[in-house]
Design a protein around this motif. Sequence first.
Motif, PDB file in Angstrom:
ATOM      1  N   TYR A   1      43.874  -1.956 109.632  1.00 56.10           N
ATOM      2  CA  TYR A   1      43.804  -0.536 110.192  1.00 56.10           C
ATOM      3  C   TYR A   1      44.547   0.330 109.253  1.00 56.10           C
ATOM      4  N   TRP A   2      45.671  -0.114 108.732  1.00 54.91           N
ATOM      5  CA  TRP A   2      46.609   0.447 107.864  1.00 54.91           C
ATOM      6  C   TRP A   2      45.982   0.474 106.418  1.00 54.91           C
ATOM      7  N   GLU A   3      45.110  -0.380 105.995  1.00 53.18           N
ATOM      8  CA  GLU A   3      44.322  -0.571 104.793  1.00 53.18           C
ATOM      9  C   GLU A   3      43.445   0.537 104.682  1.00 53.18           C
ATOM     10  N   LYS A   4      42.533   0.491 105.629  1.00 49.87           N
ATOM     11  CA  LYS A   4      41.423   1.481 105.885  1.00 49.87           C
ATOM     12  C   LYS A   4      42.033   2.942 106.001  1.00 49.87           C
ATOM     13  N   GLY A   5      43.000   3.056 106.947  1.00 49.72           N
ATOM     14  CA  GLY A   5      43.586   4.413 106.755  1.00 49.72           C
ATOM     15  C   GLY A   5      44.182   4.930 105.565  1.00 49.72           C
ATOM     16  N   THR A   6      44.828   3.895 104.778  1.00 48.26           N
ATOM     17  CA  THR A   6      45.198   4.339 103.437  1.00 48.26           C
ATOM     18  C   THR A   6      44.322   4.827 102.518  1.00 48.26           C
ATOM     19  N   GLN A   7      43.228   4.021 102.419  1.00 42.27           N
ATOM     20  CA  GLN A   7      42.056   4.550 101.813  1.00 42.27           C
ATOM     21  C   GLN A   7      41.333   5.985 102.278  1.00 42.27           C
ATOM     22  N   SER A   8      41.367   6.119 103.585  1.00 40.80           N
ATOM     23  CA  SER A   8      40.770   7.257 104.073  1.00 40.80           C
ATOM     24  C   SER A   8      41.832   8.359 103.816  1.00 40.80           C
ATOM     25  N   ARG A   9      42.977   8.345 103.624  1.00 38.11           N
ATOM     26  CA  ARG A   9      43.799   9.461 103.408  1.00 38.11           C
ATOM     27  C   ARG A   9      43.899   9.692 101.948  1.00 38.11           C
ATOM     28  N   LYS A  10      43.859   8.847 101.127  1.00 34.25           N
ATOM     29  CA  LYS A  10      43.779   9.020  99.621  1.00 34.25           C
ATOM     30  C   LYS A  10      42.494   9.883  99.218  1.00 34.25           C
ATOM     31  N   SER A  11      41.440   9.473 100.024  1.00 37.10           N
ATOM     32  CA  SER A  11      40.174  10.300  99.702  1.00 37.10           C
ATOM     33  C   SER A  11      40.269  11.686 100.291  1.00 37.10           C
ATOM     34  N   LYS A  12      41.120  11.851 101.511  1.00 31.42           N
ATOM     35  CA  LYS A  12      41.112  13.379 101.948  1.00 31.42           C
ATOM     36  C   LYS A  12      42.320  13.932 101.101  1.00 31.42           C
ATOM     37  N   GLU A  13      43.028  13.531 100.375  1.00 36.47           N
ATOM     38  CA  GLU A  13      43.930  13.971  99.587  1.00 36.47           C
ATOM     39  C   GLU A  13      43.208  14.685  98.416  1.00 36.47           C
ATOM     40  N   GLN A  14      42.207  13.836  97.907  1.00 37.42           N
ATOM     41  CA  GLN A  14      41.451  14.369  96.582  1.00 37.42           C
ATOM     42  C   GLN A  14      40.619  15.765  97.188  1.00 37.42           C
ATOM     43  N   TRP A  15      40.037  15.578  98.370  1.00 37.44           N
ATOM     44  CA  TRP A  15      39.149  16.744  99.026  1.00 37.44           C
ATOM     45  C   TRP A  15      40.072  17.766  99.102  1.00 37.44           C
ATOM     46  N   PHE A  16      41.239  17.706  99.486  1.00 42.41           N
ATOM     47  CA  PHE A  16      42.125  18.672  99.830  1.00 42.41           C
ATOM     48  C   PHE A  16      42.542  19.585  98.803  1.00 42.41           C
ATOM     49  N   ASN A  17      42.752  18.638  97.670  1.00 44.31           N
ATOM     50  CA  ASN A  17      43.213  18.993  96.134  1.00 44.31           C
ATOM     51  C   ASN A  17      42.163  20.176  95.694  1.00 44.31           C
ATOM     52  N   VAL A  18      40.979  19.587  95.828  1.00 44.81           N
ATOM     53  CA  VAL A  18      40.005  20.306  95.259  1.00 44.81           C
ATOM     54  C   VAL A  18      39.747  21.606  95.978  1.00 44.81           C
ATOM     55  N   ASN A  19      39.722  21.611  97.279  1.00 43.29           N
ATOM     56  CA  ASN A  19      39.704  22.828  98.134  1.00 43.29           C
ATOM     57  C   ASN A  19      40.614  23.848  98.341  1.00 43.29           C
ATOM     58  N   VAL A  20      41.840  23.236  97.885  1.00 46.65           N
ATOM     59  CA  VAL A  20      42.848  24.474  98.105  1.00 46.65           C
ATOM     60  C   VAL A  20      42.675  25.130  96.782  1.00 46.65           C
ATOM     61  N   ASN A  21      42.185  24.849  95.738  1.00 48.39           N
ATOM     62  CA  ASN A  21      41.799  25.516  94.295  1.00 48.39           C
ATOM     63  C   ASN A  21      40.496  26.382  94.677  1.00 48.39           C
ATOM     64  N   ILE A  22      39.780  25.861  95.581  1.00 47.24           N
ATOM     65  CA  ILE A  22      38.359  26.735  95.572  1.00 47.24           C
ATOM     66  C   ILE A  22      38.781  27.986  96.459  1.00 47.24           C
ATOM     67  N   LEU A  23      39.559  27.748  97.619  1.00 48.30           N
ATOM     68  CA  LEU A  23      40.128  28.746  98.328  1.00 48.30           C
ATOM     69  C   LEU A  23      40.878  29.767  97.567  1.00 48.30           C
ATOM     70  N   MET A  24      41.535  29.426  96.686  1.00 52.33           N
ATOM     71  CA  MET A  24      42.545  30.240  95.926  1.00 52.33           C
ATOM     72  C   MET A  24      41.725  31.114  95.045  1.00 52.33           C
ATOM     73  N   GLU A  25      40.650  30.589  94.416  1.00 53.93           N
ATOM     74  CA  GLU A  25      39.731  31.375  93.688  1.00 53.93           C
ATOM     75  C   GLU A  25      38.945  32.421  94.644  1.00 53.93           C
ATOM     76  N   ARG A  26      38.603  32.013  95.789  1.00 55.65           N
ATOM     77  CA  ARG A  26      37.846  32.701  96.800  1.00 55.65           C
ATOM     78  C   ARG A  26      38.717  34.079  97.154  1.00 55.65           C
ATOM     79  N   MET A  27      40.009  33.765  97.403  1.00 50.70           N
ATOM     80  CA  MET A  27      41.142  34.718  97.691  1.00 50.70           C
ATOM     81  C   MET A  27      41.455  35.722  96.707  1.00 50.70           C
ATOM     82  N   LYS A  28      41.162  35.181  95.419  1.00 52.01           N
ATOM     83  CA  LYS A  28      41.812  35.919  94.219  1.00 52.01           C
ATOM     84  C   LYS A  28      43.136  35.589  94.084  1.00 52.01           C
ATOM     85  N   HIS A  29      43.663  34.577  94.566  1.00 52.78           N
ATOM     86  CA  HIS A  29      44.897  34.037  94.250  1.00 52.78           C
ATOM     87  C   HIS A  29      45.231  33.345  92.981  1.00 52.78           C
TER      88      HIS A  29
END
Length: 361
Positions: free
Chosen positions: A80-108
């Motif tokens: 449960y913890w192993e799968k959870g770790t992999q899931s959160r690593k994947s979400k970390e990558q997704w969030f890092n990409v999308n916060v930059n996309i939003l900054m561009e969209r907001m002209k920040h």
Amino acid sequence: MDAVLFGVFLHVGTLLSVQAETHSLYYMYTVLSKPVNLPGIYEFTAMGLLDDRQIDYYNNKEQKKIPKQQWMREKMPPDYWEKGTQSRKSKEQWFNVNVNILMERMKHNNSNVHVLQWRHGCEIKDDGTVVTFSRGIDQYSYDGDDFLSFDDKVSQWVAPVDAAVATKVKWDNVAILNQYTKGYLEKECVDWLNKFREYGQEQLKKVSPPEVHVFARKSPSDKNKLKLTCLATGFYPKDVEVFIRKYRMREKETESSGVRPNHDGTYQLRESVEIMENEKADYDCCVSHSTLKEVIVKEWDGKCQDCNEGAALAIGVVIGIVLTGAVCAAVGIVLYKKRKSGSQGKENNGVQVPLQNTVCA
């Protein structure tokens, strides 16, 4: 007679609905656009909250999903913890990409820190015999403002700002995504919530009443004023009412910290108001909480804690409640707001006096 019976059944039904307990399971994810170089604040954090108690945690430094409750450590298997770790690593990558996309969209640009947060989960009601789904939440915020949320009744995304419309259209066009989101909120999340409640039922039954402190210090904005503060801390569950009163009348405008978590799973709330330094009025603090049979009323002693040398330490002892790094990162931005309230209360004497009711009058 039929009308009378209908009234009786309606009254009984109302009592049952009032007695029903609400339980919740939420997951919170927070990403910062750049490091802030502060202890305990990470670029990415994720945590699970069961009835407002933290049950697991992940950050970008340790990169490991870990249990925050002993019963989670004992009941959940290693995979449960192993799968959870992999899931959160994947979400970390997704969030890092999308916060930059939003900054561009907001002209920040990257000169300031920007925050992208996601909260999703479910709530249920339990009347002792039947557990029913109450609501599901799947929402995103950017820099503390609502950005996108899922309406599970119509299985569509809601865009409260223009910058979110493009994402809404894109996601709504993927029918299977919306079907999965609705299914997770109404079924899978509820199943996990019930399972976790069963595993942690003894811990979840523990409650804690608030401790109340009232103190004043110099106003940071006006040398002729004091900042009078009421601190309620150490309470669980987190629902609480805290009022500052002048001559037993609620102050109309107070500055609120909002309910914040302590390091031990309990909560704290501060309400403050600015008053003239030479004011001789009677002030007190009224606190109502579900653990109290009677509300707590604690009077201010009329003293300023830092008006004399060496008194600052006393303030530090009272308000120096340490938040964990996990909590700080999840909160992201703390918003202070003005609260308006006012009605006459019951007069009491003494330092800490319980009223004969459970509501701050």
